[in-house]
Design an enzyme around this catalytic site. Structure first.
Site, short mmCIF file in Angstrom:
data_model
loop_
_atom_site.label_atom_id
_atom_site.label_comp_id
_atom_site.label_asym_id
_atom_site.label_seq_id
_atom_site.Cartn_x
_atom_site.Cartn_y
_atom_site.Cartn_z
N GLU B 43 -9.98 13.20 3.06
CA GLU B 43 -8.85 14.11 3.24
C GLU B 43 -8.78 15.12 2.10
OE1 GLU B 43 -5.80 11.15 3.36
OE2 GLU B 43 -6.56 10.33 5.24
N ALA B 68 -6.85 10.17 9.16
CA ALA B 68 -7.27 9.17 10.15
C ALA B 68 -8.23 8.23 9.45
CB ALA B 68 -7.94 9.87 11.32
N GLU B 69 -7.71 7.43 8.53
CA GLU B 69 -8.58 6.66 7.64
C GLU B 69 -9.53 5.73 8.38
OE1 GLU B 69 -5.37 7.16 7.13
OE2 GLU B 69 -5.15 8.00 5.12
N ALA B 93 -6.22 4.11 -3.38
CA ALA B 93 -6.71 2.77 -2.99
C ALA B 93 -5.79 2.07 -1.99
CB ALA B 93 -6.93 1.91 -4.23
N PHE B 95 -4.56 3.22 0.55
CA PHE B 95 -4.83 3.69 1.91
C PHE B 95 -5.99 2.92 2.55
CE2 PHE B 95 -3.46 8.24 0.43
CZ PHE B 95 -2.19 7.76 0.15
N ILE B 96 -6.64 2.11 1.75
CA ILE B 96 -7.80 1.37 2.24
C ILE B 96 -7.42 0.41 3.37
CG2 ILE B 96 -7.83 -0.73 0.79
CD1 ILE B 96 -10.68 0.13 -0.05
N HIS B 138 1.55 3.41 -3.17
CA HIS B 138 0.47 4.20 -3.78
C HIS B 138 -0.07 3.55 -5.05
CE1 HIS B 138 2.22 7.25 -1.15
NE2 HIS B 138 1.13 7.97 -1.30
#
Lengths: 327, 332
Positions: B43, B68-69, B93, B95-96, B138
Site C-alpha cells: 500500500e 487488500a492485505e 505489523a 496488519f499481518i 498499530h
C-alpha cells in the site's frame, strides 16, 4: 472446434469420471485415508475450461481437486498414489485428496482453504504480466468461495492491472449442505463481475463445448492484455460434499439430483459426437475401455508403491534444512 | 559472508553511516537492479519511485495496491510460485493478521504440501510501530505467532547493516521470509558497508562480550540491553549481549555456548510474554543447557496486555534499562 478437440473433450470427461468412480471404490475398500471430494458431475465444466488453455498455461484449484489436474493433462498414477498416501504420489503423500497440485502440467495450487487459491491465481497473472511470457492462469473455485474476501480482493486487483486471469466458478448450488441461494445476495455469481468492471458470463457447466467456447474467449481476451473475466458454470455434484460424509438430514431433493443426472456431461458429449458422426458408438466404447485401462494401471501403480518413511515428514519444510528445526 | 556490522562483505565496500530506513531502500534498490524478477507489492508505495527512494526506472515493478492485505499477499505468493521474487510490504505489523491465510496457509506450506514441487521465494516486510501512541491496532510485535508456523523464516534486524543484509539475503532466499522491522529504529543511523552486504540467517551477533550473564535481546531491544550492560559493568557485572537477528532459524549454538560460560540467562523481548520468542529461547536453554545453568532463567518482556494509547500507560510496558538491571540483580 476440430473433431479431434471435441473427441479430446470427451476423453477428458470420461477420464475424470472413471478415475473418480475408482476412487470411490478404493475409499470403500479402505485403501484411501481421510475423505475425498469427488468431481463427478463437474467434468464438463472442468474439462471444457482446461482445454481452452495452452499447455504452458497455469491453473489453480480448490479442495475438489481431482478433476483439475486430470483435465489439465496429468498422468493418473501419481494422482492415485497421492490419494493413497504413497511416496510416489504427485505431492509425495503430503497433499492428499484436497491438494492434487501437479506442477508438471501447470497445476500450481489446489487450496484446501475455501478462497485461498484465488489470490494465488492472481499472482500467476502478475508473473505473466511482468515476465511477458504470454501465460494465462485459470482459477477454479466454488460458489461458496465467491463470498470470501479473497475473491473480491483478487477480482479488483486483476482488473486494475489487467492481469491475464480467468476466474472460473464451478457453481454446484451447495456449499457443503448450505444452498447457495440462501447465502448469496444475488442469484447469479457472474453478476459480481460488474462490481469490478470485467465481463461476467454464465454457462451451462454440463455442456463441455459451451464451457470451452466461453472460456476460450476469456482466455484470448486475457492473453491479449485485455484483463480478467469471471465465468460462472452452473453445475452439480452427484455425490455428497465429501465421500463418506454422513449427513443426518436431507438438504436437497432426490428429484433434484435425478434431474441433474438427466443432463450428464458424459452422456451429453457422447450423444452429440455420435449424432454428428464424429464418433461411432463402438469407438466411444473403445475410448471408455482405453481409459478404464489407464485407471486400472494407475490403481496398480498406487497399490504397489511404498508408503513414505515416517522421517519424510521432515522433508521439504524449507529448501535448505534450517539448523535447529528438527528435533 | 559477513555478519559483522561495519565489515565490508566484498572487501571493497566503503563503510557509510546511513539510517535503518535508508538501508531498507538500498536493499530494495540493489536487489531490484540486480534481478528483474524482484517486484514490490504494498500500500502507498507508488511514492517510493516518485520520492526518489527507488530509481524511477523500477516503476514498472512497483505495484501500489488497494487496501487488500490478504488479496495482495496471496497474489505475491502466486507470483512467487510462477517466477517472480516479490517483496510484499505489509506496512504495519498489526496488519499481518489480515493476510494470515496467504502467509500461514499458503506461503509457509506450499513447498511442503506439494512434496517439494514448488518453492515460494517471497519476502513480507512488517514494521512494528509500538512506542508511538498508536494504540492496540498499530502496535503489535507479532513475530512469535509466526515462529509457530513451520515453513516461514523470521527475521528481526536491529541495525542498519543487518536490515540491509537481511533484506537482501531474504530476497535471494527460496523460502518465504517475514522481516519484522522496528519502526523506532528507522531513523537511527549506523555503519553499513556499501555494495553486496548479506547477513546470514541463523547466525547470532554478539553485540557485547561478557562473562557473568548472557543477555539475549530481540530486535529493537538492543539499545536498552547495551545500556543496561554498560550500567552493570560499572557495578562489576559483565553482560554478554547477543542479538539472534533471525528467530527462525535460531542460532542455538551461540546462545548455548554463552550460557555454558556464564551459567545465567536473561532474555529481553518486546513481544508479549506468553509463548514469546523469550519463552522459546528459555525453553531451549532449559532443555539443552540445564546442567550449565546456575540460576533460573529470567524473561524481561512486554506483559500480556494490548497496547494502550496514553504514553503514561504505554511506555512503562516495554522492557527498559531498569527492568533489565533489576532482572540481572536477581541473579546475584
Amino acid at each position: 472446434m476440430t473433431d479431434a478437440l471435441r473427441i479430446e473433450m470427451y476423453r477428458r470427461i470420461v477420464r475424470i469420471r472413471l478415475f473418480e468412480e475408482s476412487v470411490k471404490k478404493q475409499l470403500a475398500a479402505g485403501r484411501i485415508p481421510g475423505s475425498v471430494h469427488l468431481s463427478i458431475g463437474h467434468e464438463g465444466a472442468v474439462a471444457g475450461a482446461c482445454l481452452a488453455l495452452n499447455d504452458g498455461d497455469q491453473i489453480v484449484g480448490n479442495h475438489r481437486s481431482h478433476g483439475h489436474p486430470i483435465a489439465k493433462g496429468a498422468q493418473l498414477g501419481g494422482l492415485m498414489a497421492e490419494l493413497m498416501g504413497k511416496r510416489t504420489g504427485v505431492c509425495k503423500g503430503k497433499g492428499g485428496s484436497m491438494h492434487l497440485a501437479d506442477h508438471s502440467v501447470g497445476v500450481i495450487g489446489e487450496s484446501g482453504i475455501v478462497g485461498g487459491g484465488i489470490p494465488l491465481a492472481t499472482g500467476a497473472g502478475l508473473s505473466a504480466r511482468v515476465l511477458g511470457n504470454g501465460c494465462v492462469c485459470l482459477c477454479f473455485f466454488g460458489d461458496g468461495a465467491s463470498s470470501e474476501g479473497s475473491f473480491h480482493e483478487s477480482l479488483n486487483l486483476a482488473a486494475i492491472w489487467k492481469l491475464p486471469v480467468v476466474y472460473f466458478c464451478e457453481n454446484n448450488l451447495y456449499g457443503a449442505t448450505t444452498p447457495a441461494r440462501d447465502v448469496l445476495a444475488v442469484e447469479d455469481i457472474a453478476v459480481r463481475a460488474v462490481g469490478y468492471g470485467i465481463p461476467g458470463e454464465i454457462v451451462d457447466g454440463q455442456d463441455v463445448e459451451a464451457v470451452y467456447r466461453v472460456t476460450k474467449e476469456a482466455v484470448e481476451r486475457a492473453r491479449c492484455g485485455n484483463g480478467p473475466s469471471l465465468i460462472e458454470a452452473k453445475t452439480y455434484r452427484y455425490g455428497e460434499h465429501a465421500e463418506g460424509l454422513i449427513i443426518p438430514v436431507a438438504y436437497r431433493d432426490t428429484a433434484e439430483v435425478e434431474r441433474w443426472k438427466q443432463r450428464d456431461p458424459v452422456e451429453i458429449q457422447r450423444r452429440r459426437l455420435v449424432e454428428a458422426g464424429v464418433l461411432s458408438d463402438e469407438r466411444a466404447d473403445e475410448i471408455g475401455d482405453e481409459i478404464a485401462g489407464e485407471v486400472e494401471r494407475a490403481v496398480a501403480f498406487a497399490l504397489e508403491s511404498d508408503l513414505p518413511d515416517a522421517s519424510a515428514a521432515f522433508d521439504d519444510v524449507y529448501g535448505r534444512p534450517v539448523a535447529g528445526e528438527e528435533r | 559472508m559477513s555478519g559483522e556490522a561495519g565489515a565490508p562483505a566484498d572487501g571493497s565496500g566503503e563503510i557509510r553511516e546511513i539510517s535503518y530506513f535508508q538501508a531498507i531502500f538500498e536493499a530494495h534498490q540493489e536487489e531490484m537492479a540486480r534481478d528483474e524478477r524482484v517486484v514490490l507489492i504494498g500500500e502507498d508505495i507508488s511514492l517510493y519511485t516518485r520520492a526518489g527512494l527507488l530509481d524511477g526506472s523500477l516503476e514498472g515493478r512497483v505495484f501500489s495496491a488497494p487496501i487488500a492485505e490478504n488479496g495482495f499477499s496471496g497474489m505475491g505468493v502466486g507470483a512467487a510460485l510462477t517466477g517472480l521474487r516479490p517483496v510484499v510490504d505489509l506496512t504495519i505489523a498489526s496488519f499481518i493478521y489480515l493476510a494470515m491465510d496467504a502467509i500461514v496457509n499458503q506461503a509457509a506450506k506450499i513447498r511442503y504440501m506439494t512434496g517439494g514441487q514448488a518453492s515460494v521465494p517471497i519476502v513480507f516486510r512488517a514494521s512494528m510501530w509500538h512506542e508511538g501512541s498508536n494504540a492496540a491496532h498499530h502496535s503489535d510485535r507479532p513475530y512469535p505467532m509466526l515462529m509457530n508456523a513451520p515453513g516461514l523464516k523470521i527475521a528481526v534486524p536491529a541495525t542498519p547493516a543487518d536490515v540491509k543484509g537481511i533484506l537482501k539475503a531474504a530476497i535471494r532466499d527460496d523460502d518465504p521470509v517475514v522481516v519484522f522491522e522496528d519502526n523506532s529504529l528507522w531513523f537511527k543511523s549506523g555503519p553499513v558497508p556499501a555494495g553486496d552486504h548479506l547477513t546470514p540467517f541463523g547466525v547470532a551477533e554478539v553485540r557485547r562480550k561478557g562473562s557473568d550473564v548472557t543477555l539475549v535481546a530481540i530486535g529493537g531491544t538492543q539499545g536498552v540491553a547495551l545500556e543496561a550492560a554498560e550500567q552493570l559493568a560499572g557495578q562489576g557485572v559483565s553482560l554478554e549481549v547477543i542479538d539472534p537477528r533471525t528467530l527462525v532459524p535460531l542460532d542455538h549454538e551461540t546462545i548455548l555456548a554463552s550460557v555454558a560460560r556464564t551459567g545465567r540467562l536473561v532474555i529481553v523481548d518486546p513481544a508479549n510474554r506468553t509463548n514469546g520468542a523469550a519463552a522459546e529461547i528459555a525453553a531451549i536453554a532449559a532443555e539443552y543447557a540445564f546442567d550449565q545453568l546456575r540460576w533460573p532463567i529470567v524473561r524481561v518482556t512486554t506483559p500480556d496486555v494490548p497496547i494502550p494509547f496514553s504514553p503514561a500507560m504505554e511506555q512503562p510496558l516495554y522492557p527498559s534499562v531498569a527492568d533489565i538491571v533489576e532482572a540481572v540483580r536477581k541473579l546475584q
